[in-house]
Design an enzyme around this catalytic site. Structure first.
Site, PDB file in Angstrom:
ATOM      1  CD  GLU A  64      -3.013  -1.162   2.209  1.00 11.10           C
ATOM      2  OE1 GLU A  64      -2.783  -0.582   3.286  1.00 11.10           O
ATOM      3  OE2 GLU A  64      -4.094  -1.721   1.950  1.00 11.10           O
ATOM      4  CG  ASP A 124      -7.725  -5.404   5.016  1.00  7.09           C
ATOM      5  OD1 ASP A 124      -7.282  -5.583   6.169  1.00  7.09           O
ATOM      6  OD2 ASP A 124      -7.831  -4.292   4.482  1.00  7.09           O
ATOM      7  CD  GLU A 180     -10.038  -1.185   7.912  1.00  6.50           C
ATOM      8  OE1 GLU A 180      -9.131  -1.748   8.548  1.00  6.50           O
ATOM      9  OE2 GLU A 180      -9.898  -0.760   6.746  1.00  6.50           O
TER      10      GLU A 180
HETATM   11  C1  GCV Z   1      -2.780   0.574   8.464  1.00  3.73           C
HETATM   12  C2  GCV Z   1      -6.132  -2.050   5.352  1.00  3.73           C
HETATM   13  C3  GCV Z   1      -6.625  -0.841   6.090  1.00  3.73           C
HETATM   14  C4  GCV Z   1      -5.503   0.165   6.241  1.00  3.73           C
HETATM   15  C5  GCV Z   1      -4.334  -0.497   6.984  1.00  3.73           C
HETATM   16  C6  GCV Z   1      -3.907  -1.713   6.186  1.00  3.73           C
HETATM   17  C7  GCV Z   1      -2.798  -2.476   6.895  1.00  3.73           C
HETATM   18  O1  GCV Z   1      -5.846  -1.744   4.042  1.00  3.73           O
HETATM   19  O2  GCV Z   1      -7.720  -0.290   5.418  1.00  3.73           O
HETATM   20  O3  GCV Z   1      -5.987   1.264   6.969  1.00  3.73           O
HETATM   21  O4  GCV Z   1      -3.261   0.382   7.148  1.00  3.73           O
HETATM   22  O5  GCV Z   1      -5.003  -2.574   6.015  1.00  3.73           O
HETATM   23  O6  GCV Z   1      -3.137  -3.364   7.655  1.00  3.73           O
HETATM   24  O7  GCV Z   1      -1.633  -2.176   6.695  1.00  3.73           O
END
Ligand code: GCV
Length: 663
Positions: free
Chosen positions: A290, A365, A393
Site C-alpha cells: 500500500e 483484510d 474497521e
Molecule cells: C494501516 C487495510 C486498512 C488500512 C491499513 C492496512 C494495513 O488496508 O484499510 O488502513 O493500514 O489494512 O493493515 O496495513
C-alpha cells in the site's frame, strides 16, 4: 418583589446546579472498563509481599478476610502464576514481576466474580501485543474512539507536535529527567494497568504506515517517557518503523538494506533507542505494501530487509515483526489473497531467528468472515504471529455491537495456537472517555487479552466475565446479554456479507455497503465488483482450480474441501466459487433465496438486540446508580446498528437482485 423573585431564581439556579453536580458525580462514563473495583479506605494490612505493582493492586482493592501473601518463585515458567487458596490464607505465587501482577489481577477478577479458588496459569503466547495505528498528529488510522493517547495535539499536525517538543526541550533542559506534561501520563498509566489486568505484555505505539519522524531523537525521548510508564506494568514498548527512514530523514541517499551505510545507520539508531530504553522490544514493519517503502524498491527481498533490522536489534535482544500483509508491489494482477504466500513462502528459512512474520487472520483484510490465511500452512521454518483486528474497521466501527471473540476462536479452530510465536491485536483505544467509542467495544479489547493468554477460553466464558465485571453479576442481565454478544458476529456477517461475500464496503472509510463500487481509478483490489463478480450467471469469486487456484495454497483437507462447490462449507462458498443463482443450497433454497434469508436474519437479529437492550435498562441503571448515560449511549448505537443493517440488506439485495431476478 423583584428582590424576592431574584432570591428564588437564585435558589432555583443553585438547586439546579447542585442537581447537575450530583448527577455528574454519579454519572458513569465507562472509563473504568472491567476494573470497577472499590478501593479500600486504607491499604489492606492483610496483604504481604515485596513492594511491587501487584502488592499495590491487592492492598488497594482486595476486600477478603483471609490474609494474602505474594511470593516469587523462579522455577515457574516465565510470566506464570499460581493462586493457592488454603483454609487460613491465600498465596499468590508468580514466576516474576509479571507473573505476580497477573496473579494479583486474577485474584481481583475472582473477587469480582464472587468465587475465589486455586488455579495455575501460564500464557500460551509469549508475545501478546497491541498494535496502535496512531499517527504522530494524534489521528488514528481506523480509530473510532477519539484521538491518540500517545501523540499529537488536539488539533495539531506533526509540525505543532514538533514545536511542542522544542518548547518542552527548553523547559526541561538542565533537568535530569525528561517529562512531557502534555502527554496525559495518568491516562497512559490507566491504559497500562488495564492491559496488565488482561495479560498484554507489549505495545506498538504508532501506525504501521509509519512516519519516519518516529525515529528522530525528539520523538524517541517521548517514546522513552511512555515506555517507562508501560514498563511499570510489565509491558514492553515497540515501534513501527518506516523502512525508508534513513533516506526520508535526509541522512542518506538510499535505504537499500545491503548498503553498508544503511546498515550502520540502523545499528546506530537501534543503539540510541536502547540507550534510552534498555527494555525496548523491537520493530514492526509494513514494507512494500500500500505504497510503503521496502526492500523491493532496491530489488531486495523481504528477507534482506528484515534481516538487516534483525541484525541491528539482535545484540540488544530485540525482535522484528515483519508483516505479510503485502499486495500489489511484486505480483500485480494476481489474486490478492494469494500474494502473501507467493511472496513469503520462497523465503521461508532465510530469516534471522529474531524475525517473526506477522500475518492477518484471513488472506484478504479483516473482513467479517474470511477463511484462515494459508500462510499459516506454508511457512514452516520461520516463526509466525497472527494479527487480529480489535478496532472494528469492517465490523461496524464502534457503532455496531459486534463481539469478535467468536471470529478469533474460529481462526484458532484452523490454526493451532501452539504453532504461533505470538499474537497481535490492532487496538481500538482512543482518548474517548470510555476508551473504545462503543461501551461494548471494550469487550473486544478484553477478549483479545484473555484469548492471548488462553485461547482455550470460550467466547461465552469471556463474554460472561466481562459483563459481570463491567455491568452487574445479576444473571437476569448476564444471560440475555451473553446471548446477544455471542450472536452479534454472525448477525454482522449476515447483514453485511453472508455466504463468503467480501469487501462490499464503501470506498476508503469502509462504513456501509457499496456493492456496485467500481471506479476506473481504483486499484482493482479495492473495488467491490471485483470481489463479488456478480453477473447474470451467478455470484462469487472463483478461486478454485478453474479460477485463480487460491485453494491450492491450503493444506489438506481444506484444499480439496474448498476447491469443490459440493464440499465447500457454505459460509465460504462465494469466497471460493462463482455459483449460479439457482444453485441448490443445503436448506433446499436456491442461492438467491438463501442470500435473502441471511440478510433478513441479520436484520432480525439487529432488531432483537434492540429489544433485549430495552429490557436491560433497569439493570444498567442500577449498576450505574440511577445514571442512564451508559444505557442510553448503547441504546442509541443499537438503533443505529439496526438502521444500518437494513441499509446493508436493502442495498445489497437491490443490487444483486438486478442480476438474480427473475429466477
Ligand atoms: C494501516 C487495510 C486498512 C488500512 C491499513 C492496512 C494495513 O488496508 O484499510 O488502513 O493500514 O489494512 O493493515 O496495513
Amino acid at each position: 418583589m423583584f428582590f424576592i423573585m431574584h432570591l428564588s431564581m437564585n435558589r432555583i439556579f443553585h438547586f439546579l446546579l447542585a442537581l447537575c453536580l450530583a448527577v455528574s458525580v454519579n454519572a458513569y462514563d465507562g472509563s473504568q472498563l472491567w476494573l470497577r473495583y472499590t478501593p479500600n479506605a486504607t491499604p489492606s494490612a492483610l496483604v504481604a509481599g515485596k513492594k511491587s505493582q501487584a502488592l499495590h493492586e491487592l492492598r488497594t482493592y482486595y476486600h477478603g478476610t483471609k490474609p494474602v501473601r505474594l511470593v516469587q518463585k523462579k522455577s515457574l515458567p516465565p510470566e506464570a502464576y499460581e493462586i493457592q487458596v488454603e483454609p487460613k490464607r491465600i498465596t499468590v505465587v508468580g514466576a516474576d514481576v509479571n507473573g505476580l501482577l497477573y496473579g494479583a489481577f486474577e485474584l481481583l477478577r475472582m473477587q469480582q466474580l464472587g468465587h475465589i479458588h486455586s488455579t495455575r496459569q501460564q500464557p500460551v503466547f509469549s508475545l501478546r501485543l497491541l498494535n496502535h495505528w496512531d499517527n504522530l498528529d494524534g489521528s488514528i488510522e481506523r480509530g473510532y474512539a477519539g484521538k491518540s493517547i500517545f501523540w499529537g495535539e488536539e488539533r495539531g499536525g506533526e509540525e505543532i507536535q514538533d514545536k511542542r517538543l522544542e518548547i518542552k526541550d527548553k523547559v526541561t533542559s538542565g533537568s535530569k529527567h525528561n517529562s512531557y506534561p502534555l502527554i496525559n501520563l495518568s491516562k497512559i498509566d490507566a491504559y497500562a494497568r488495564a492491559n496488565a489486568s488482561i495479560g498484554i505484555n507489549g505495545i506498538v505505539l504508532n501506525n504501521v504506515n509509519a512516519s519516519p519522524k518516529m525515529l528522530t531523537s525528539e520523538y524517541l525521548r517521548q517514546v522513552s517517557t511512555i515506555s517507562r510508564r508501560l514498563q511499570a506494568y510489565g509491558i514492553k514498548t515497540y515501534l513501527s518503523v518506516n523502512f525508508g527512514s534513513p533516506k526520508a530523514l535526509g541522512d542518506l541517499s538510499t535505504a537499500d538494506p545491503l548498503d553498508p551505510q544503511v546498515r550502520q545507520w540502523w545499528r546506530s539508531k537501534v543503539d540510541e533507542i536502547y540507550r534510552l530504553m534498555p527494555h525496548f522490544g523491537g520493530f514492526l514493519v509494513k514494507a512494500n505494501s500500500e505504497g510503503q517503502p521496502g526492500p523491493a524498491d532496491y530489488q531486495r527481498t523481504h528477507a534482506d530487509g528484515a534481516n538487516m533490522l534483525a541484525d541491528a536489534l539482535q545484540p540488544h535482544g530485540g525482535i522484528v515483526m515483519w508483516r505479510c500483509f503485502v499486495y500489489g508491489a511484486n505480483h500485480k494482477g494476481v489474486d490478492r489473497v494469494k500474494q502473501a504466500v507467493l511472496e513469503f513462502q520462497p523465503l521461508d528459512g532465510q530469516f534471522r531467528p529474531n524475525v517473526i512474520l506477522q500475518t492477518k487472520n484471513g488472506p484478504l483484510d479483516f473482513q467479517p468472515r474470511e477463511p484462515y490465511s494459508p500462510i499459516f500452512d506454508q511457512i514452516r521454518h520461520t516463526p509466525n504471529m497472527v494479527e487480529l483486528q480489535i478496532t472494528q474497521e469492517y465490523t461496524g466501527q464502534s457503532r455496531h455491537l459486534v463481539y469478535l471473540a467468536p471470529m478469533w476462536k474460529e481462526f484458532f479452530s484452523f490454526v493451532q495456537p501452539s504453532s504461533l510465536a505470538g499474537i497481535a491485536g490492532v487496538a481500538n483505544v482512543g482518548d474517548d472517555a470510555n476508551w473504545c467509542g462503543h461501551h461494548f467495544s471494550q469487550a473486544n479489547w478484553y477478549a483479545f487479552g484473555r484469548l492471548a493468554w488462553n485461547p482455550q477460553l470460550t467466547s461465552a466464558e469471556i463474554a460472561r466475565e466481562w459483563l459481570q465485571q463491567t455491568f452487574t453479576t445479576d444473571e437476569a442481565f448476564v444471560r440475555p446479554m451473553t446471548d446477544v454478544m455471542l450472536a452479534s458476529r454472525e448477525a454482522c456477517v449476515d447483514y453485511m456479507m453472508p455466504l463468503g461475500l467480501h469487501h462490499l464496503f464503501k470506498f476508503d472509510h469502509h462504513y456501509g455497503p457499496e456493492p456496485d463500487g467500481f471506479k476506473a481509478d481504483y486499484p482493482l483490489e479495492w473495488c467491490p465488483v471485483y470481489y463479488h463478480q456478480a453477473d447474470s450467471a451467478g455470484i462469487g469469486f472463483d478461486r478454485s482450480h478453474t479460477g485463480t487456484d487460491a485453494t491450492a495454497q491450503y493444506r489438506e483437507p481444506y484444499r480439496s474441501l474448498y476447491d469443490h462447490v459440493e464440499t465447500c462449507p457454505e459460509q465460504f462458498l462465494l469466497w471460493f466459487h462463482h455459483v449460479p443463482w439457482n444453485h441448490r443450497m443445503q436448506s433446499g433454497r436456491t442461492l438467491w433465496q438463501e442470500l435473502n434469508a441471511h440478510y433478513d436474519r441479520g436484520v432480525a437479529e439487529a432488531e432483537r438486540f434492540c429489544t433485549v437492550w430495552q429490557q436491560m435498562r433497569p439493570f444498567v441503571l442500577k449498576a450505574d446508580q440511577g445514571d442512564p448515560r451508559r444505557w442510553q449511549e448503547v441504546d442509541e448505537r443499537l438503533r443505529h446498528q439496526e438502521e444500518n443493517a437494513r441499509e446493508w440488506r436493502d442495498t445489497c439485495l437491490r443490487y444483486f437482485g438486478s442480476f438474480a431476478e427473475p429466477k
